[in-house]
Write an enzyme that holds these catalytic residues in place. Structure first.
Site, mmCIF file in Angstrom:
data_model
loop_
_atom_site.group_PDB
_atom_site.id
_atom_site.type_symbol
_atom_site.label_atom_id
_atom_site.label_comp_id
_atom_site.label_asym_id
_atom_site.label_seq_id
_atom_site.Cartn_x
_atom_site.Cartn_y
_atom_site.Cartn_z
ATOM 1 N N ASP A 174 -3.094 -7.769 -4.957
ATOM 2 C CA ASP A 174 -3.255 -6.725 -4.196
ATOM 3 C C ASP A 174 -3.882 -5.605 -5.076
ATOM 4 O O ASP A 174 -3.474 -5.365 -6.225
ATOM 5 C CB ASP A 174 -1.926 -6.136 -3.483
ATOM 6 N N LYS B 285 -14.089 -2.408 8.078
ATOM 7 C CA LYS B 285 -13.529 -3.375 7.068
ATOM 8 C C LYS B 285 -14.516 -4.481 6.698
ATOM 9 O O LYS B 285 -15.347 -4.866 7.733
ATOM 10 C CB LYS B 285 -12.196 -4.094 7.752
ATOM 11 N N ARG C 231 7.077 -11.290 4.912
ATOM 12 C CA ARG C 231 6.909 -11.105 6.203
ATOM 13 C C ARG C 231 7.599 -11.964 7.169
ATOM 14 O O ARG C 231 7.417 -13.323 7.077
ATOM 15 C CB ARG C 231 5.283 -11.166 6.697
ATOM 16 N N CYS D 126 0.768 -1.276 -0.024
ATOM 17 C CA CYS D 126 0.042 -0.075 0.000
ATOM 18 C C CYS D 126 0.967 1.157 0.120
ATOM 19 O O CYS D 126 0.464 2.162 -0.731
ATOM 20 C CB CYS D 126 -1.050 0.193 1.037
ATOM 21 N N GLN E 235 0.547 -11.178 -3.165
ATOM 22 C CA GLN E 235 -0.877 -10.978 -2.883
ATOM 23 C C GLN E 235 -1.300 -10.226 -4.335
ATOM 24 O O GLN E 235 -0.714 -9.814 -5.153
ATOM 25 C CB GLN E 235 -0.908 -9.673 -1.970
ATOM 26 N N HIS F 112 -5.729 -1.265 -4.842
ATOM 27 C CA HIS F 112 -5.938 -0.087 -4.102
ATOM 28 C C HIS F 112 -6.735 0.698 -4.862
ATOM 29 O O HIS F 112 -6.437 1.296 -5.946
ATOM 30 C CB HIS F 112 -4.748 0.706 -3.342
ATOM 31 N N HIS G 184 -8.264 -0.622 0.551
ATOM 32 C CA HIS G 184 -7.442 -1.749 0.241
ATOM 33 C C HIS G 184 -8.375 -2.975 -0.129
ATOM 34 O O HIS G 184 -9.175 -3.173 0.805
ATOM 35 C CB HIS G 184 -6.610 -1.729 1.734
#
Length: 648
Positions: free
Chosen positions: A393, A475, A373, A344, A391, A395, A521
């Protein structure tokens, strides 16, 4: 004596003497309820039938029909009964803690000799003897000094240590199950005979450090599972049996998909078969995102700590980040970087390049972002829990009034992806404002309503998780249920006004002034690695034909058919089917068995007859029967099956 008012679930209220117990309340309603009662809920707290109620309260009496409360009590009591059984069999064993966990419990013991798998049967037998005794369960509150003296006298040092770590003003509740006693918050059942003796099973033994500290004693942990009835236990054990068959680590070996090794803990060595699944899934997601209006980006994996400090991740997430120190041009002070644990902050950097207008919003940005991670070694699990992952991912940068429409659009997108991948059973959870948060109540009201309304507009209900949102926004969590009933939380959508503020993202509004965008996100699959593990287990390795890494094996029955085998393979490949030849000098039954273990969806056998007639003998995975079909017909049918669902 002072009177209190207790209000029941139906809204009716009754007066009782202060100090009345739920057991006495149940008896005042009916004799049958008094016999069936197991616990109560008092002002939202789970309450032992023996505990006094001293003030006005809302109350509900529970019986074994109340699954949630019944399971908690059964599992908690069985933890105590198991500890009692262990100490009756091996009196020198010291006890520590035994909490309830999902589907069961565990208890940690300090014993000189290691427990064996055979010991579990011995302990189970003793537990059933204790249950059949129907010993009463009693509870009292003790002063700290008395409790410490009791455990000191009985040589139970772990209990002494636990008491010394409990805040001084917290009551110490003691429970007796017959003559056996334990320190416990409760609640518990009223006698051991209330436990279903045929609905529990001891499962395994493991090592566990006392209080999770590797510098402390290594204890022995015994796990058990329990339910309200034997049929539920049977179903659970069947599910575990199915889960073992579907274990992605086992299937990964059999299908030659990947391996992991100690030189790269928590990271995956993808083999050609596994990487084919990965790239096929990624290509599908890329096409779907492109169709839904996303622009794809790619951002650096190693980023200076300054960005992580600005985003707030350095303070809150540093212990999970891999730090990279670089001696830049032999400077006296090394530059400190980190492998990105998420994408992000980098996406905000892309957004910040060039002036953005309200006309550019919503801007949907996607990346197959490789992240790292640090996960403790004990938490790693195959490809489901790793240190290096990618991911899907995304946004979405949007204005506040676009949150609802963009959320509804994402839910529709996610729904189509899940359906294409064979998942039709999934739920949504909405996490709302926590006690500590930023932003006005008016803004939270608006955004929470936008998410809820978006779910309904997309045709889905949601479960409310009050107070579980992030400090900056609510969320949505999307949870899949797989073929054997397990839940997997995969997709998410998080509303975030905080990161654009911290990283100074803005756009020019219709009024000509600067405004902060909201950042949504969102992830559909989550990590590719974990989702592929879920797919493997969902389908027990029998992946949908379009995703299968090895779709067809053409196997010769006789060496005279080798040329035709190769021709069939080339014909299928030209039609877009992943096909390979097996012309080894092995019997056809051996070949079929080997490729079936490898989960190849279709095996085409070719012998003299097939060569002469230009046919193939078709055998599908899981089917015993074969049928002979013309090569042209088979090719056309398999070409359709090999087409990803978004291209049909």
């Amino acid at each position: 004596m002072a009177q209190i008012s207790l209000t029941f679930p139906d809204g009716n209220a009754r007066s009782y003497d202060a100090g009345v117990t739920p057991a006495e309340v149940a008896a005042s309603i009916s004799t049958s309820l008094a016999k069936k009662a197991i616990s109560a809920t008092v002002n939202g707290a789970h309450w032992d039938l023996q505990w006094p109620i001293d003030s006005d309260a809302a109350i509900a009496i529970h019986t074994m029909k109340d699954e949630e409360q019944a399971n908690e009590l059964i599992r908690h009591d069985l933890a105590h009964v198991m500890a009692r059984a262990v100490q009756e069999i091996w009196p020198d064993t010291k006890v520590t803690i035994g909490p309830v966990i999902e589907n069961g419990w565990y208890y940690d013991f300090d014993r000189a000799e290691p427990f064996t798998p055979e010991d579990l049967g011995t302990i189970e037998k003793k537990m059933k003897e204790i249950i059949n005794k129907r010993d009463a369960v009693r509870t009292v509150v003790w002063e700290r000094d008395r409790a410490i003296q009791h455990y000191t006298d009985n040589n139970e040092p772990y209990k002494v240590e636990l008491i010394e770590s409990i805040p001084g003003d917290e009551p110490l509740r003691m429970y007796w199950h017959g003559d056996w006693q334990d320190l416990c918050r409760g609640p518990h059942l009223q006698h051991t005979g209330q436990l279903p003796g045929d609905a529990f099973k001891l499962m395994s033994i493991a090592g566990a450090y006392w209080r999770g500290d590797s510098d402390r004693a290594m204890l022995q942990r015994i796990y058990g599972v329990a339910f309200t009835g034997k049929e539920k236990l049977k179903a659970h054990l069947h599910m575990l049996e199915e889960a073992a068959k579907r274990d992605h680590r086992k299937l990964g070996r059999e299908m030659n998909l990947f391996h992991m090794q100690e030189e790269a803990p928590g990271q995956i060595f993808w083999h050609p078969n596994g990487w084919k699944i990965y790239t096929t899934l990624q290509d599908y997601m890329r096409r779907m995102q492109d169709r839904d209006g996303y622009v794809e980006v790619n951002t650096p994996q190693v980023v200076d700590r300054k960005l992580w400090e600005a985003s707030g991740h350095w303070d809150k997430y540093q212990e999970n980040m891999f730090i990279v120190e670089v001696d830049e041009d032999h400077a006296r002070e090394k530059a400190v970087n980190a492998l990105k644990p998420m994408n992000c902050p980098c996406h905000v950097q892309v957004f910040n390049q060039g002036l953005k207008s309200y006309r550019d919003l919503p801007l949907r940005m996607a990346e197959f972002g490789s992240c790292a991670r640090y996960e403790p070694s004990g938490a790693l699990h195959g490809i489901m829990r790793v240190r290096g992952f990618t991911q899907d991912d995304g946004h979405i940068f949007c204005s506040e009034d676009q949150i609802e429409s963009e959320t509804a659009k994402f839910i529709a997108f996610l729904s189509k992806v899940y359906a294409d991948l064979g998942f039709h059973d999934w739920t949504i959870k909405l996490s709302t404002r926590p006690e500590k948060r930023i932003g006005s109540d008016e803004s939270w009201d608006l955004v929470e309503k936008a998410l809820g309304d978006a779910c309904k507009a997309a045709g889905y209900e949601y479960e409310l998780l009050e107070g579980e949102g992030a400090f900056y926004g609510p969320k949505l969590e999307f949870t899949l249920t797989d073929a054997i009933g397990r839940n997997w939380q995969c997709g998410t959508l998080q509303v975030d006004p905080n990161l654009p503020e911290r990283l100074d993202a803005n756009f020019i509004g219709q009024d000509g002034s600067k405004h902060r965008p909201f950042m949504l996100h969102r992830a559909t699959l989550g990590s590719f690695e974990r989702f592929i593990g879920i797919l493997i287990e969902e389908h027990a390795g029998k992946l949908p034909f379009w995703l299968a890494p090895r779709q067809v094996v053409v196997a010769s029955i006789t060496s005279d058919a080798d040329d035709y085998v190769n021709e069939v393979v080339e014909t299928l490949r030209a039609a877009g089917v992943r096909a390979e030849a097996d012309i080894r000098n092995e019997k056809i039954n051996y070949k079929v068995r080997e490729h079936s273990v490898g989960k190849v969806p279709v095996i085409l056998a070719v012998g003299h007859r097939e060569v002469e007639e230009r046919t193939v003998s078709v055998r599908r995975l899981g089917e015993k029967q074969t049928k002979v079909e013309a090569l042209d017909a088979v090719t056309k049918a398999l070409a359709v099956e090999a087409t990803p669902p978004d291209l049909l």
